[in-house]
Design an enzyme around this catalytic site. Structure first.
Site, PDB file in Angstrom:
ATOM      1  N   ILE A   1      30.544 -34.165  81.915  1.00  0.00           N
ATOM      2  CA  ILE A   1      29.732 -34.305  80.708  1.00  0.00           C
ATOM      3  C   ILE A   1      29.856 -33.029  79.900  1.00  0.00           C
ATOM      4  O   ILE A   1      29.814 -31.924  80.448  1.00  0.00           O
ATOM      5  CB  ILE A   1      28.259 -34.525  81.119  1.00  0.00           C
ATOM      6  CG1 ILE A   1      28.140 -35.874  81.832  1.00  0.00           C
ATOM      7  CG2 ILE A   1      27.328 -34.444  79.907  1.00  0.00           C
ATOM      8  CD1 ILE A   1      26.946 -35.979  82.731  1.00  0.00           C
ATOM      9  N   LYS A   2      30.006 -33.216  78.598  1.00  0.00           N
ATOM     10  CA  LYS A   2      30.140 -32.048  77.746  1.00  0.00           C
ATOM     11  C   LYS A   2      29.067 -32.090  76.673  1.00  0.00           C
ATOM     12  O   LYS A   2      28.956 -33.073  75.938  1.00  0.00           O
ATOM     13  CB  LYS A   2      31.525 -32.092  77.106  1.00  0.00           C
ATOM     14  CG  LYS A   2      31.738 -30.952  76.207  1.00  0.00           C
ATOM     15  CD  LYS A   2      32.919 -31.172  75.332  1.00  0.00           C
ATOM     16  CE  LYS A   2      32.879 -30.091  74.304  1.00  0.00           C
ATOM     17  NZ  LYS A   2      33.859 -30.279  73.279  1.00  0.00           N
TER      18      LYS A   2
END
Ligand code: FBP
Length: 306
Positions: free
Chosen positions: A203-204
């Site tokens: 996840i960014k």
């Protein structure tokens, strides 16, 4: 290659994934100077799409050449390089096997007035180019958020079925969010959690500020306080929102800024238990020797040396 205990532990979080996907996550986690530590630094270069060529590359003209970014990521000892289709196609042959790549399969551009992205590449392209993962952006809060999530569902299922990993950029934006709201702590945590719920492996998000945006959330944050003034505590809260730290989460670098400001952010990510950084403009907009020095300083922080 023998996996470290840390990487084996991380892979155990991904209980439903096949050996292909786990192998590709392992490739990303075991590559580069941070290989095996559970921390990562990734170079993302999709800003040409997002902001245009001059805003992206004029500060450092060698960066107009897609080969430059492969070289930079490899020389710096990064874990992976992420880019849209054309940029990977322009250099993938020369650098096949040199560094894990992430094919950014959707993109926006600054000529659009809507908060949406077009799907510009396929899972088949990612396989053909030898990528370890697909990358996809969602805009929680946008008028198109549900269509984006549905596109992600399809591409994600396809990628996982053929053993690729999924990296999700989760950037809140849309009519109910102003600039403060886009990076507020509650909204960043919400965006990270939504990405986890869509099935992302990595996840960014952007590093959160000390603002709490939603009135409904303010009450909860008052009764269950997070030390919002402490950047590491804010990162730890995002990590918590990613399944209590059982999903990898990395934080973006943002617009080019002074090295000290970026390194302080990285210190907070490290201290708060984030898995690393995905640093684009702050890397490729600097002359290469300066970028290599900055990336090396970032890596040292994640190694606990600085
Ligand atoms: P940067 O380190 O340059 O911020 O890159 C991270 C990134 O997510 C890119 O992948 C993307 O193009 C960009 O940020 C979007 O930035 P912004 O939200 O400022 O348009």
């Amino acid at each position: 290659m023998r996996l470290t205990r840390k990487v084996k532990d991380i892979l155990s979080w991904y209980e439903s994934d096949n050996p292909g996907t786990k192998g590709n996550l392992a490739r990303i986690l075991m590559t580069g100077k941070l290989g095996g530590t559970g921390r990562m630094v990734i170079l993302p270069v999709d800003q040409g799409f997002e902001h245009g060529p001059a805003r992206s590359f004029a500060p450092n003209p060698p960066a107009y050449d897609p080969r430059y970014h492969f070289e930079l990521a490899i020389e710096a000892g990064l874990n992976a390089y992420a880019a849209p289709l054309g940029a990977l196609e322009a250099a993938a042959g020369s650098y096949a096997g040199c560094i894990p790549t992430i094919l950014k399969v959707n993109s926006s551009n600054s000529l659009s007035t809507t908060k949406d992205q077009a799907v510009t590449a396929t899972v088949q392209d990612a396989l053909r180019l030898g990528c370890s993962a697909i990358g996809f952006t969602i805009y929680p809060g946008s008028e198109y958020q549900f269509e984006m999530m549905e596109e992600l569902r399809e591409l994600s299922a396809e990628a996982k079925a053929v053993g690729l990993a999924v990296v999700t950029w989760s950037y809140p934006r849309g009519p109910m969010l102003d600039k403060v709201g886009e990076t507020a702590l509650d909204i960043a945590a919400y965006a990270a959690h939504i990405a986890a719920l869509t099935g992302a492996h990595i996840i960014k998000v952007k590093p959160p500020t000390d603002a709490v945006f939603l009135d409904a959330a303010k009450k909860t944050y008052q009764s269950h306080p997070v030390d919002v003034k402490d950047a590491a505590a804010r990162i730890a809260h995002i990590v918590q929102a990613c399944f209590a730290g059982r999903r990898l989460v990395v934080f973006s670098g943002g617009e080019a800024k002074g090295a000290d400001a970026l390194l302080n952010e990285v210190r907070a990510i490290h201290a708060g238990g984030g898995n690393g950084s995905i640093v684009g403009r702050n890397a490729f907009q600097r002359p290469k020797d300066e970028a290599l020095k900055l990336l090396s300083d970032i890596i040292d922080i994640y190694k606990g040396k600085a």
